[in-house]
Motif scaffolding. Sequence first.
Motif, mmCIF file in Angstrom:
data_model
loop_
_atom_site.group_PDB
_atom_site.id
_atom_site.type_symbol
_atom_site.label_atom_id
_atom_site.label_comp_id
_atom_site.label_asym_id
_atom_site.label_seq_id
_atom_site.Cartn_x
_atom_site.Cartn_y
_atom_site.Cartn_z
ATOM 1 N N LEU A 310 -23.367 26.920 24.212
ATOM 2 C CA LEU A 310 -23.934 25.744 24.297
ATOM 3 C C LEU A 310 -25.089 25.832 25.403
ATOM 4 C CD1 LEU A 310 -21.160 23.345 23.504
ATOM 5 C CD2 LEU A 310 -22.618 24.156 21.678
ATOM 6 N N ASP A 311 -26.100 25.138 25.213
ATOM 7 C CA ASP A 311 -27.058 24.786 26.501
ATOM 8 C C ASP A 311 -26.419 23.861 27.488
ATOM 9 O OD1 ASP A 311 -27.824 22.474 25.520
ATOM 10 O OD2 ASP A 311 -29.809 23.253 24.977
ATOM 11 N N ALA A 312 -27.209 23.442 28.474
ATOM 12 C CA ALA A 312 -26.668 22.182 29.191
ATOM 13 C C ALA A 312 -26.464 21.098 28.942
ATOM 14 C CB ALA A 312 -27.385 22.299 30.671
ATOM 15 N N ARG A 316 -26.220 23.871 20.555
ATOM 16 C CA ARG A 316 -25.635 25.302 20.338
ATOM 17 C C ARG A 316 -27.001 26.090 20.512
ATOM 18 N NH1 ARG A 316 -22.657 27.068 14.809
ATOM 19 N NH2 ARG A 316 -22.168 29.273 15.362
ATOM 20 N N LEU A 317 -26.863 27.435 21.023
ATOM 21 C CA LEU A 317 -28.134 28.358 21.068
ATOM 22 C C LEU A 317 -28.444 28.746 19.496
ATOM 23 C CD1 LEU A 317 -27.323 28.195 23.801
ATOM 24 C CD2 LEU A 317 -27.551 30.485 24.146
ATOM 25 N N THR A 330 -31.693 35.529 25.416
ATOM 26 C CA THR A 330 -30.983 34.379 25.552
ATOM 27 C C THR A 330 -31.488 33.725 26.863
ATOM 28 O OG1 THR A 330 -29.081 35.220 24.370
ATOM 29 C CG2 THR A 330 -28.577 33.336 25.852
ATOM 30 N N LEU A 331 -31.687 34.730 27.946
ATOM 31 C CA LEU A 331 -32.240 34.181 29.109
ATOM 32 C C LEU A 331 -33.475 33.378 28.786
ATOM 33 C CD1 LEU A 331 -32.397 33.912 32.435
ATOM 34 C CD2 LEU A 331 -33.442 36.435 32.120
ATOM 35 N N ALA A 332 -34.427 33.847 28.109
ATOM 36 C CA ALA A 332 -35.806 33.315 27.697
ATOM 37 C C ALA A 332 -35.462 31.892 27.168
ATOM 38 C CB ALA A 332 -36.586 34.187 27.065
ATOM 39 N N HIS A 333 -34.484 31.909 26.125
ATOM 40 C CA HIS A 333 -34.297 30.729 25.664
ATOM 41 C C HIS A 333 -33.736 29.525 26.474
ATOM 42 C CE1 HIS A 333 -33.222 27.504 22.586
ATOM 43 N NE2 HIS A 333 -31.861 27.764 23.202
ATOM 44 N N HIS A 341 -27.822 26.194 33.753
ATOM 45 C CA HIS A 341 -26.545 26.769 33.352
ATOM 46 C C HIS A 341 -26.317 26.611 31.989
ATOM 47 C CE1 HIS A 341 -25.885 22.454 33.841
ATOM 48 N NE2 HIS A 341 -24.869 22.422 33.035
ATOM 49 N N SER A 342 -25.221 27.151 31.219
ATOM 50 C CA SER A 342 -25.269 26.854 29.884
ATOM 51 C C SER A 342 -23.367 27.053 29.915
ATOM 52 C CB SER A 342 -25.625 27.813 28.904
ATOM 53 O OG SER A 342 -25.223 29.160 29.267
ATOM 54 N N TRP A 343 -22.867 26.654 28.445
ATOM 55 C CA TRP A 343 -21.430 26.809 28.441
ATOM 56 C C TRP A 343 -20.907 27.604 27.287
ATOM 57 C CZ3 TRP A 343 -18.211 23.463 31.342
ATOM 58 C CH2 TRP A 343 -19.153 22.617 32.276
ATOM 59 N N PHE A 344 -19.742 28.089 27.391
ATOM 60 C CA PHE A 344 -19.095 28.673 26.262
ATOM 61 C C PHE A 344 -17.905 27.583 26.232
ATOM 62 C CE2 PHE A 344 -19.410 33.658 27.059
ATOM 63 C CZ PHE A 344 -20.331 33.718 26.436
#
Length: 552
Positions: A310-312, A316-317, A330-333, A341-344
Amino acid sequence: MTTTPLSADVLVIGWGLSGLVAAAEALDAGRRVIIVDQEPRTNLGGQAWWSFGGLFFIDSPEQRRMGIKDSLELATQDWFGNAAFDRPEDEWPRRWADAYLQFAAGEKRSWLRERGVGFFPVVGWAERGGYGALGPGNSVPRFHITWGTGPGIVAPFAAAVEQGEREGRLTVLPRHRVAELIVTDGAVTGARGQVLATSGAARGVESSREVIGDFEISAGATIVSSGGIGGNHDLVRAAWPSRLGTPPEHMLTGVPAYVDGSMHGVSEAAGAHLINGDRMWHYVEGITNWDPVWPSHGIRILPGPSSLWLDATGKRLPVPLFPGFDTLGTLAHLRTTGHDHSWFVTSRSIVEKEFALSGSEQNPDLTGKDVGLLLKSRLAKGPTGPVQAFLDEGEDFIVESDLESLLEQMRQHPGGELLDIDNVRREVVARDREMDNDFTKDAQIGMLRSMRSYRGDKLIRTAAPHRLQDPAAGPLVAVKLHVLTRKSLGGINTDLDGRALDATGTPIPGLYAAGEASGFGGGGVHGYRALEGTFLGGCLFSGRQAGRAAAR
């Protein structure tokens, strides 16, 4: 204090893996060698010592034993689809890519085996892609872990250097920082700089920059093998390309502070042409090291494919930005989200099977070549000891027995105020519903089921598909993830002999470059993206090429 001028046939600047390989090759050719580095001797081996030891091979015995059908043709398709070379200055990087692929499919493995290097039998699958056959990613597993990790790959070349010292044919000068390459009639004929105060700093720990003297060394050939810029956030941000959005305000550091890019400007002042500085390789699965060695020390999670990403804000990505599939994409997105930051969101069962940590120190079983510990930590129930330490001590980890408690703790965590908690709940519940059938419309679930058809994934890398809220798989785990600086993909433009080129493409007499300082060959052998296992391999190959050529 000015030291007595020294001389050698070959001067190597930087004692990372590429520098050690180059020095060993020059010694084999009968040359007298001096190695200088700004750090204390404890850091011999540089970044490579800290690495997981991953190496890229093509059609290896390990692959064949795991049922993997690989070929030079398939690997070339993957490399060039990944690299996406698109610039006139990519002429030499393209040639380096072709030459490196031949090396990886040919003598690379036997050359290392002759030096006592061994490999873990299960081949990993990094950068899985998820696009078309001509797009980014590895079509098959190619990530071979060195038995002994980073120290295991450094060891034979460090031993060669130490043998050269004992024989009086090689001199190692710690705490010597190069400030200038000496140019005489258009040729590089050595280097001069400052002698730094003796330091007792442990490996990786930031050392002082107190100057106590000057030095000058003359040499028939000078090899720059000083690494990249990943320890210098100012340089990383200055080089950050607009195609990756704005640079993060907050980043973790995946390399020691001495990876400062200082030799880039020094080499450029001597006429070397630096290219592709905007190409870089930073990870998005960084976690704050609870036991740091260097400033802002981060560790990368090498994830299996099952965690919900998930993004901040809790969104969901998109497909195919699943864990372990496309680092750069993923970095670019994530840079488009406006947050750093993002989350697992995952389960303990997934953490146990799928969370590996980068770094030799995070893998004591593999690094120590301890078969008993390896069997216990990789095949027995429970996470490895280092992963458990992060679960217990890591500031980015949240562990709760039920979803509502996890969501509340995520909300209270720094940065958690950005989360749409209702949407996070919907994402978790929706994903879990997709587990009720053996078929699904969820691309990530379809992918992870497919991955388990590979024996290596099923054995140690991909958890059996399950609901995140399944009590038998619990407790639930959330991990806050940060951008982690790591590699420069561009650097000094070189030909296939490692000779540094000027802006017209003409070799500069006496000057060579290897390793990350040369973009792992040519000024950017990876193009825009890496297939993984290729950084150490690039150091080996470019160091070998430069060392042999400099010794002629």
